[in-house]
Scaffold this motif. Structure first.
Motif, PDB file in Angstrom:
ATOM      1  N   ILE A   6       0.847  -1.190   0.000  1.00 46.18           N
ATOM      2  CA  ILE A   6       0.000   0.000   0.000  1.00 46.18           C
ATOM      3  C   ILE A   6       0.879   1.236   0.000  1.00 46.18           C
ATOM      4  N   GLU A   7       0.573   2.179  -0.874  1.00 44.75           N
ATOM      5  CA  GLU A   7       1.278   3.455  -0.928  1.00 44.75           C
ATOM      6  C   GLU A   7       0.387   4.562  -0.369  1.00 44.75           C
ATOM      7  N   ALA A   8       1.003   5.486   0.360  1.00 45.22           N
ATOM      8  CA  ALA A   8       0.338   6.714   0.808  1.00 45.22           C
ATOM      9  C   ALA A   8       1.256   7.865   0.417  1.00 45.22           C
ATOM     10  N   ILE A   9       0.930   8.544  -0.680  1.00 44.28           N
ATOM     11  CA  ILE A   9       1.832   9.517  -1.301  1.00 44.28           C
ATOM     12  C   ILE A   9       1.329  10.937  -1.035  1.00 44.28           C
ATOM     13  N   PRO A  10       2.095  11.741  -0.285  1.00 45.52           N
ATOM     14  CA  PRO A  10       1.674  13.133  -0.071  1.00 45.52           C
ATOM     15  C   PRO A  10       1.950  13.970  -1.316  1.00 45.52           C
ATOM     16  N   ILE A  63      -0.844   9.425   6.400  1.00 44.16           N
ATOM     17  CA  ILE A  63       0.259   8.557   5.962  1.00 44.16           C
ATOM     18  C   ILE A  63       0.627   7.575   7.067  1.00 44.16           C
ATOM     19  N   SER A  64       0.696   8.062   8.288  1.00 45.75           N
ATOM     20  CA  SER A  64       1.114   7.214   9.413  1.00 45.75           C
ATOM     21  C   SER A  64       0.130   6.090   9.663  1.00 45.75           C
ATOM     22  N   ILE A  66      -2.127   4.821   7.655  1.00 48.79           N
ATOM     23  CA  ILE A  66      -2.197   3.908   6.508  1.00 48.79           C
ATOM     24  C   ILE A  66      -0.992   2.966   6.489  1.00 48.79           C
ATOM     25  N   THR A  67       0.206   3.540   6.625  1.00 50.35           N
ATOM     26  CA  THR A  67       1.412   2.736   6.435  1.00 50.35           C
ATOM     27  C   THR A  67       1.816   1.946   7.677  1.00 50.35           C
ATOM     28  N   LYS A  68       1.546   2.493   8.866  1.00 49.75           N
ATOM     29  CA  LYS A  68       2.035   1.850  10.091  1.00 49.75           C
ATOM     30  C   LYS A  68       0.990   0.979  10.787  1.00 49.75           C
ATOM     31  N   ILE A  69      -0.296   1.280  10.569  1.00 50.21           N
ATOM     32  CA  ILE A  69      -1.340   0.523  11.265  1.00 50.21           C
ATOM     33  C   ILE A  69      -2.170  -0.318  10.304  1.00 50.21           C
TER      34      ILE A  69
END
Length: 367
Positions: A6-10, A63-64, A66-69
């Motif tokens: 999964i990508e979370a792109i700012p 972002i946090s 999505i990517t960490k949890i």
């Protein structure tokens, strides 16, 4: 098919004209692009718009989470198992824009994998939605000039006026100038973004009586429970819950307690799955709904059209779909067109939100 990564792109895209309203001001679309990749090569895409002054989410928080949890907990699962995935997401409270974008990306995967437009998977009621344009804080004559331009260029004939200013006369004058300049056949409704007290909202309704306003959205903070209930009882037009109803549970609470008697559904904060739950609650109770705008990009707008056009109840009213026109650019590969005051559903598998990779490279903030 399994979720692989999964990508979370700012990214950040400036607005050519900032939008100002009672609870904040937006001059740049500082959003997060969500991409869910599967091991079959199918990619689901969605946009997450942080609104710290409304829900408390920021680019960094989205972002946090999505990517960490979320990502570690759902990687390896079948994206078709939305119920199981939502059970996992629900363990983390709040974070509505992060959850909503995740859900839309899942639906995008399902549509692409099955070769079906998501609008059809959801209900497929119609192939387009009427457009409402949102007018921010400006002097009354400038508001009228903008509305007339949008009527002429895009065929839009429904306008949502941002109010909630003090003195109240600023907004009352704007209502009168718009009604006089647009005529009786243009729909005009108000959104105070909690800028007034309930009693101030009642005073505005009294002083704008006869102008044919159709809705009053989030006139005051929902925590002002007793006065707001009195406002809803006395208002001659529906009082719409928006910031106060981000979830189905919140919508249920506000409707049953008398805090509002209409609901704004925003796919940017509910995704499609919880938006279905909110819509079912509203249709079961006979409550009007409007498809709202989270100051969306074209990515967010096409998601709103996908959902709003899927059901009879959400397509009755014009949806708030045009504020991407105030942006200097966008990430969508095929830009949205407004024709005769309407935006069409994309008849392609998924949601139809393909990204222009060159623009993403230009505006992303992590590289």
């Amino acid at each position: 098919m399994k979720i692989e990564r999964i990508e979370a792109i700012p990214y950040s895209i400036p607005y050519s004209k900032p939008l100002e309203f009672a609870s904040g001001r937006v001059s740049d679309a500082e959003h997060v692009l969500i991409r869910i990749h599967t091991d079959d090569g199918v990619v689901g895409t969605a946009d997450a718009p942080p609104r710290p002054f409304t829900y408390g989410e920021t680019q960094d928080s989205i972002i946090s989470v999505i990517t960490k949890i979320f990502s570690p907990a759902v990687t390896g699962l079948d994206p078709m198992n939305r119920g199981k995935i939502h059970q996992i997401l629900a363990r983390t409270i709040h974070n509505q824009a992060a959850k909503g974008s995740f859900d839309i990306a899942l639906w995008d995967i399902i549509g692409k994998a099955t070769g079906t437009p998501v609008n059809r998977l959801l209900g497929g009621f119609t192939d387009s939605m009427e457009v409402s344009h949102m007018l921010g804080f400006q002097p009354a004559q400038q508001l009228l000039d903008e509305a007339l331009r949008f009527q002429d260029e895009y065929g839009i004939n429904t306008f949502k006026l941002k109010v909630g200013r003090r003195p109240l006369s600023l907004d009352i004058e704007a209502c009168r100038v718009l009604r006089a300049g647009l005529g009786p056949d243009t729909e005009l409704y108000l959104d105070a973004n909690r800028g007034w007290t309930a009693n101030e909202a009642l005073e505005v309704l009294r002083r704008t009586d006869g102008l044919g306003l159709s809705l009053l959205e989030e006139p005051c903070d929902a925590k002002e429970a007793m006065s707001r209930r009195r406002l809803v009882e006395k208002s001659p037009i529906p009082v719409v819950g928006d910031e106060s109803v981000p979830t189905a549970g919140d919508a249920s609470r506000e409707l049953l307690s008398g805090g509002c008697n209409a609901i704004s559904i925003k796919t940017a904060r509910s995704g499609f799955t919880e938006a279905q739950q909110i819509l079912g609650l509203c249709t079961g109770l006979g409550v009007d709904v409007v498809m709202g705008n989270q100051i969306d990009t074209q990515l967010g707008t096409i998601a709103t059209v996908t959902f709003g056009a899927a059901y009879e109840a959400t397509s009755r009213r014009a949806g708030e779909l045009s504020n991407f026109l105030d942006m200097s650019d966008d990430l969508l590969a095929e830009p949205i067109a407004i024709q005769d005051g309407r935006i069409g559903v994309r008849d392609v598998p998924g949601v139809g939100a393909d990204i222009d990779e060159d623009k993403l490279a230009r505006y992303r903030q992590d590289k």
